[in-house]
Write a protein that holds these residues in place. Structure first.
Motif, PDB file in Angstrom:
ATOM      1  N   SER A   1      -7.876  -7.497   1.317  1.00 36.19           N
ATOM      2  CA  SER A   1      -8.855  -6.404   1.222  1.00 36.19           C
ATOM      3  C   SER A   1      -8.536  -5.536   0.080  1.00 36.19           C
ATOM      4  CB  SER A   1      -8.514  -5.730   2.590  1.00 36.19           C
ATOM      5  OG  SER A   1      -9.326  -4.428   2.710  1.00 36.19           O
ATOM      6  N   ALA A   2      -7.275  -5.206  -0.288  1.00 37.35           N
ATOM      7  CA  ALA A   2      -7.086  -4.375  -1.405  1.00 37.35           C
ATOM      8  C   ALA A   2      -7.638  -4.978  -2.757  1.00 37.35           C
ATOM      9  CB  ALA A   2      -5.433  -4.087  -1.726  1.00 37.35           C
ATOM     10  N   GLU A   3      -7.460  -6.200  -2.864  1.00 38.43           N
ATOM     11  CA  GLU A   3      -8.063  -6.669  -4.054  1.00 38.43           C
ATOM     12  C   GLU A   3      -9.566  -6.816  -4.104  1.00 38.43           C
ATOM     13  OE1 GLU A   3      -8.288 -11.275  -6.129  1.00 38.43           O
ATOM     14  OE2 GLU A   3      -6.721 -10.852  -4.596  1.00 38.43           O
ATOM     15  N   ALA A   4      -9.989  -7.013  -3.128  1.00 42.08           N
ATOM     16  CA  ALA A   4     -11.571  -6.785  -3.157  1.00 42.08           C
ATOM     17  C   ALA A   4     -12.017  -5.473  -3.556  1.00 42.08           C
ATOM     18  CB  ALA A   4     -11.931  -7.343  -1.685  1.00 42.08           C
ATOM     19  N   ARG A   5     -11.363  -4.427  -2.891  1.00 45.23           N
ATOM     20  CA  ARG A   5     -11.677  -3.097  -3.298  1.00 45.23           C
ATOM     21  C   ARG A   5     -11.556  -2.661  -4.560  1.00 45.23           C
ATOM     22  NH1 ARG A   5     -12.496   1.433   0.025  1.00 45.23           N
ATOM     23  NH2 ARG A   5     -12.189  -0.006   2.049  1.00 45.23           N
ATOM     24  N   LEU A   6     -10.175  -3.117  -5.166  1.00 40.69           N
ATOM     25  CA  LEU A   6     -10.048  -2.664  -6.532  1.00 40.69           C
ATOM     26  C   LEU A   6     -10.978  -3.300  -7.454  1.00 40.69           C
ATOM     27  CD1 LEU A   6      -6.283  -2.983  -6.171  1.00 40.69           C
ATOM     28  CD2 LEU A   6      -7.387  -0.848  -6.331  1.00 40.69           C
ATOM     29  N   ALA A   7     -11.349  -4.698  -7.077  1.00 39.80           N
ATOM     30  CA  ALA A   7     -12.271  -5.313  -8.068  1.00 39.80           C
ATOM     31  C   ALA A   7     -13.593  -4.707  -8.300  1.00 39.80           C
ATOM     32  CB  ALA A   7     -12.673  -6.743  -7.424  1.00 39.80           C
ATOM     33  N   TRP A   8     -14.065  -3.943  -7.416  1.00 36.75           N
ATOM     34  CA  TRP A   8     -15.337  -3.177  -7.367  1.00 36.75           C
ATOM     35  C   TRP A   8     -15.040  -1.553  -7.864  1.00 36.75           C
ATOM     36  CZ3 TRP A   8     -15.995   0.933  -4.378  1.00 36.75           C
ATOM     37  CH2 TRP A   8     -15.371   0.901  -3.018  1.00 36.75           C
ATOM     38  N   GLY A   9     -13.686  -1.320  -8.236  1.00 37.98           N
ATOM     39  CA  GLY A   9     -13.480   0.017  -8.763  1.00 37.98           C
ATOM     40  C   GLY A   9     -13.049   0.946  -7.599  1.00 37.98           C
ATOM     41  N   GLY A  10     -12.822   0.544  -6.255  1.00 34.93           N
ATOM     42  CA  GLY A  10     -12.491   1.481  -5.257  1.00 34.93           C
ATOM     43  C   GLY A  10     -10.823   1.585  -5.600  1.00 34.93           C
ATOM     44  N   ASP A  11     -10.401   2.560  -4.535  1.00 31.63           N
ATOM     45  CA  ASP A  11      -8.893   3.056  -4.491  1.00 31.63           C
ATOM     46  C   ASP A  11      -8.276   2.405  -3.111  1.00 31.63           C
ATOM     47  OD1 ASP A  11      -9.196   4.246  -6.861  1.00 31.63           O
ATOM     48  OD2 ASP A  11      -9.618   6.224  -5.774  1.00 31.63           O
ATOM     49  N   VAL A  12      -7.267   2.363  -3.037  1.00 34.82           N
ATOM     50  CA  VAL A  12      -6.516   1.792  -1.780  1.00 34.82           C
ATOM     51  C   VAL A  12      -5.425   2.819  -1.258  1.00 34.82           C
ATOM     52  CG1 VAL A  12      -4.971  -0.180  -0.776  1.00 34.82           C
ATOM     53  CG2 VAL A  12      -7.107  -0.766  -2.431  1.00 34.82           C
ATOM     54  N   SER A  13      -5.350   2.975  -0.145  1.00 32.30           N
ATOM     55  CA  SER A  13      -4.386   3.829   0.380  1.00 32.30           C
ATOM     56  C   SER A  13      -3.591   3.634   1.631  1.00 32.30           C
ATOM     57  CB  SER A  13      -4.547   5.479   0.458  1.00 32.30           C
ATOM     58  OG  SER A  13      -3.720   6.386   0.741  1.00 32.30           O
ATOM     59  N   LEU A  14      -2.557   3.048   1.913  1.00 33.04           N
ATOM     60  CA  LEU A  14      -2.108   2.576   3.125  1.00 33.04           C
ATOM     61  C   LEU A  14      -0.761   3.480   3.697  1.00 33.04           C
ATOM     62  CD1 LEU A  14      -1.897  -1.012   2.698  1.00 33.04           C
ATOM     63  CD2 LEU A  14      -3.548   0.269   3.948  1.00 33.04           C
ATOM     64  N   GLY A  15      -0.682   3.883   4.950  1.00 33.83           N
ATOM     65  CA  GLY A  15       0.532   4.464   5.390  1.00 33.83           C
ATOM     66  C   GLY A  15       1.047   3.791   6.527  1.00 33.83           C
ATOM     67  N   CYS A  16       2.314   3.823   6.718  1.00 30.61           N
ATOM     68  CA  CYS A  16       3.175   3.283   7.827  1.00 30.61           C
ATOM     69  C   CYS A  16       4.259   3.857   8.256  1.00 30.61           C
ATOM     70  CB  CYS A  16       3.723   1.801   7.306  1.00 30.61           C
ATOM     71  SG  CYS A  16       2.350   0.860   6.712  1.00 30.61           S
ATOM     72  N   TYR A  17       4.392   4.119   9.413  1.00 27.90           N
ATOM     73  CA  TYR A  17       5.574   4.730  10.102  1.00 27.90           C
ATOM     74  C   TYR A  17       6.812   3.715   9.866  1.00 27.90           C
ATOM     75  CZ  TYR A  17       3.220   8.806  12.174  1.00 27.90           C
ATOM     76  OH  TYR A  17       2.651   9.708  12.415  1.00 27.90           O
ATOM     77  N   LEU A  18       7.936   4.052   9.382  1.00 25.68           N
ATOM     78  CA  LEU A  18       9.233   3.074   9.515  1.00 25.68           C
ATOM     79  C   LEU A  18      10.013   3.841  10.512  1.00 25.68           C
ATOM     80  CD1 LEU A  18       9.899   3.314   5.706  1.00 25.68           C
ATOM     81  CD2 LEU A  18       8.300   1.449   6.996  1.00 25.68           C
ATOM     82  N   GLU A  19      11.251   3.464  10.675  1.00 27.48           N
ATOM     83  CA  GLU A  19      12.076   4.003  11.713  1.00 27.48           C
ATOM     84  C   GLU A  19      12.001   5.511  11.748  1.00 27.48           C
ATOM     85  OE1 GLU A  19      14.305   3.221   7.987  1.00 27.48           O
ATOM     86  OE2 GLU A  19      13.820   1.692   9.444  1.00 27.48           O
ATOM     87  N   ARG A  20      11.781   5.959  12.723  1.00 28.68           N
ATOM     88  CA  ARG A  20      11.464   7.413  13.042  1.00 28.68           C
ATOM     89  C   ARG A  20      12.584   8.401  12.396  1.00 28.68           C
ATOM     90  NH1 ARG A  20       6.355   7.341  14.275  1.00 28.68           N
ATOM     91  NH2 ARG A  20       5.707   6.341  16.256  1.00 28.68           N
ATOM     92  N   PRO A  21      12.154   9.476  11.665  1.00 28.18           N
ATOM     93  CA  PRO A  21      10.955   9.661  11.469  1.00 28.18           C
ATOM     94  C   PRO A  21      10.612   9.729   9.974  1.00 28.18           C
ATOM     95  CG  PRO A  21      12.392  11.479  11.162  1.00 28.18           C
ATOM     96  CD  PRO A  21      13.035  10.425  11.583  1.00 28.18           C
ATOM     97  N   VAL A  22      10.553   8.718   9.502  1.00 31.21           N
ATOM     98  CA  VAL A  22      10.135   8.139   8.032  1.00 31.21           C
ATOM     99  C   VAL A  22       8.740   7.830   7.858  1.00 31.21           C
ATOM    100  CG1 VAL A  22      11.169   6.877   6.243  1.00 31.21           C
ATOM    101  CG2 VAL A  22      12.758   7.803   7.757  1.00 31.21           C
TER     102      VAL A  22
END
Length: 166
Positions: free
Chosen positions: A111-132
């Motif tokens: 999904s990120a590759e497809a978005r970047l190919a047309w000039g978009g940006d990508v942002s992802l966030g994930c919880y790691l072991e709390r509270p990180v």
């Protein structure tokens, strides 16, 4: 067109400090404004660029120092591969078992590759072991980025091993 990668890992309460994640208003307070308003504007103008926290708007990473970049890539496939590799690296620490799934990580990269190919940006966030919290971003710089009115913070920066220097 090229892409810059950003990574932040830290305590969730720090990530939640939204005031530090907002850039200052483009115009300073007008002359004659309350002194505390002028002081707060000066603080935000000084703190935002130097703060390592991810900005609320992904494109605002471009307002941060180039030292915060983790890599720069010409090819969206390479940028997406960096994202995939970071997700795989942190997967054992994800709070949710579903996020650890290799197919899910691959789907994020595709999904990120497809978005970047047309000039978009990508942002992802994930919880790691709390509270990180883990924040990953890929920001596209276009040669004619006039629509975004944000200059590229630097080309040729690559602090991540294997990142293409452009």
């Amino acid at each position: 067109m090229h892409h810059h990668g950003y990574l932040w890992v830290g305590p969730k309460p720090r990530f939640d400090q939204e005031a530090l994640r907002r850039p200052p208003h483009p115009e300073p307070p007008p002359a004659g404004s309350r002194p505390e308003l002028i002081q707060r504007y000066r603080e935000v103008a000084a703190e935002f660029p130097a703060c390592d926290l991810p900005p609320l708007e992904t494109r605002n990473w471009l307002r941060k120092p180039s030292s915060q970049m983790r890599g720069t890539w010409e090819d969206p496939r390479d940028a997406a591969a960096w994202l995939r590799d970071r997700l795989a690296e942190y997967a054992p620490r994800f709070a949710s078992c579903a996020q650890r799934d290799a197919l899910r990580i691959t789907a994020h990269a595709i999904s990120a590759e497809a978005r970047l190919a047309w000039g978009g940006d990508v942002s992802l966030g994930c919880y790691l072991e709390r509270p990180v919290f883990l924040s990953l971003a890929l920001v596209t710089c276009l040669s004619d980025d006039g629509a975004h009115a944000m200059p590229c913070p630097g080309r040729g920066h690559a602090s991540e091993p294997g990142a293409d220097i452009v």
